[in-house]
Design an enzyme around this catalytic site. Structure first.
Site, short mmCIF file in Angstrom:
data_model
loop_
_atom_site.label_atom_id
_atom_site.label_comp_id
_atom_site.label_asym_id
_atom_site.label_seq_id
_atom_site.Cartn_x
_atom_site.Cartn_y
_atom_site.Cartn_z
N HIS A 30 -0.30 9.89 1.40
CA HIS A 30 -0.81 8.90 2.35
C HIS A 30 -1.06 9.58 3.70
O HIS A 30 -0.11 9.96 4.40
CB HIS A 30 0.20 7.76 2.55
CG HIS A 30 0.27 6.82 1.40
ND1 HIS A 30 -0.54 5.72 1.27
CD2 HIS A 30 1.06 6.83 0.30
CE1 HIS A 30 -0.25 5.07 0.16
NE2 HIS A 30 0.72 5.72 -0.46
N CYS A 32 -4.51 8.07 -2.09
CA CYS A 32 -3.49 7.58 -3.02
C CYS A 32 -4.16 6.94 -4.25
O CYS A 32 -4.89 7.61 -4.96
CB CYS A 32 -2.53 6.63 -2.33
SG CYS A 32 -1.01 6.34 -3.28
N GLU A 84 -2.12 8.08 6.35
CA GLU A 84 -1.71 7.16 7.41
C GLU A 84 -0.19 7.17 7.63
O GLU A 84 0.29 6.64 8.63
CB GLU A 84 -2.20 5.74 7.12
CG GLU A 84 -1.45 4.98 6.04
CD GLU A 84 -1.86 5.33 4.62
OE1 GLU A 84 -1.39 4.66 3.69
OE2 GLU A 84 -2.65 6.28 4.44
#
Length: 214
Positions: free
Chosen positions: A194, A85, A196
């Site tokens: 992202h 990001c 995650e």
């Protein structure tokens, strides 16, 4: 092996740490995974993850204020390096967000999505671009092992990469026009989305990074 997640006080760091730890277990990789704000830890690590979340001027100021800038630049030269990001946007020369200078590892800039854009049905598209979107691979890469073409990943961003070197673009997405969402060269790999927050696909990318021998 030691994998360092860079903590410069900007980003969803504990979520990143947890996802990397999970990826290591799934990949059956033995790695000491640390969240660190110490230059010496970054310099001694075998692999680097550079996350970021928020406004690029704040992230760049935090990186400089923390004293980690030189350690990051040194790691970019010769270690497997994963930017996420804003941690990926910082790798470019310049961002329109706050007229901010980046690290200049990749040539090009970071641009803002235009206002009043519409989709194919005439519906207005919101900025930031937020949610799941298709990622279309444009080159082969070891990180794409086990990831199907046009897999969906999770995005939250108002700005996007605009590289001047097309050869570094590894994948694109659309909102509504095509934009680069993964860039990479040699030991460096960076995603606008992202990992995650991208569930199984994001974990698979992280597994491939942890197993990667560049």
């Amino acid at each position: 092996m030691k994998t360092a997640i860079i903590d410069y006080d900007m980003g969803n760091l504990h979520s990143v740490l947890k996802s990397v730890q999970t990826a290591a277990q799934l990949a059956n990789v033995s790695s000491q995974i640390i969240l660190t704000s110490r230059s010496e830890d970054i310099l001694s690590a075998d692999k680097i993850i550079f996350p970021g979340q928020g406004a690029m001027p704040d992230c760049m100021n935090a990186l400089n204020r923390s004293g980690l800038r030189e350690a990051v630049l040194d790691s970019l030269k010769n270690k497997p390096f994963f930017g996420i990001c804003v941690g990926a946007q910082l790798l470019f020369e310049h961002s329109e967000e706050g007229d901010t200078a980046g690290l200049g590892w990749f040539s090009g800039c970071v641009k803002r999505f235009a206002n009043n854009q519409t989709d194919a049905h005439g519906e207005r598209l919101k900025v930031p671009h937020m949610g799941w979107n298709i990622v279309h691979q444009t080159q082969e890469h070891p990180f794409f092992d086990g990831i199907v073409q046009d897999e969906r990943f999770y995005f939250v961003h108002s700005y996007y990469f605009a590289p001047t070197q097309p050869e570094i673009v590894l994948a694109n997405s659309e909102y509504p026009h095509e934009f680069a969402c993964i860039v990479g060269k040699d030991n460096v790999f960076a995603t606008q989305f992202h990992t995650e927050k991208s569930h199984h696909a994001g974990l698979k990318l992280l597994q491939n990074f942890l197993k990667w021998k560049e």
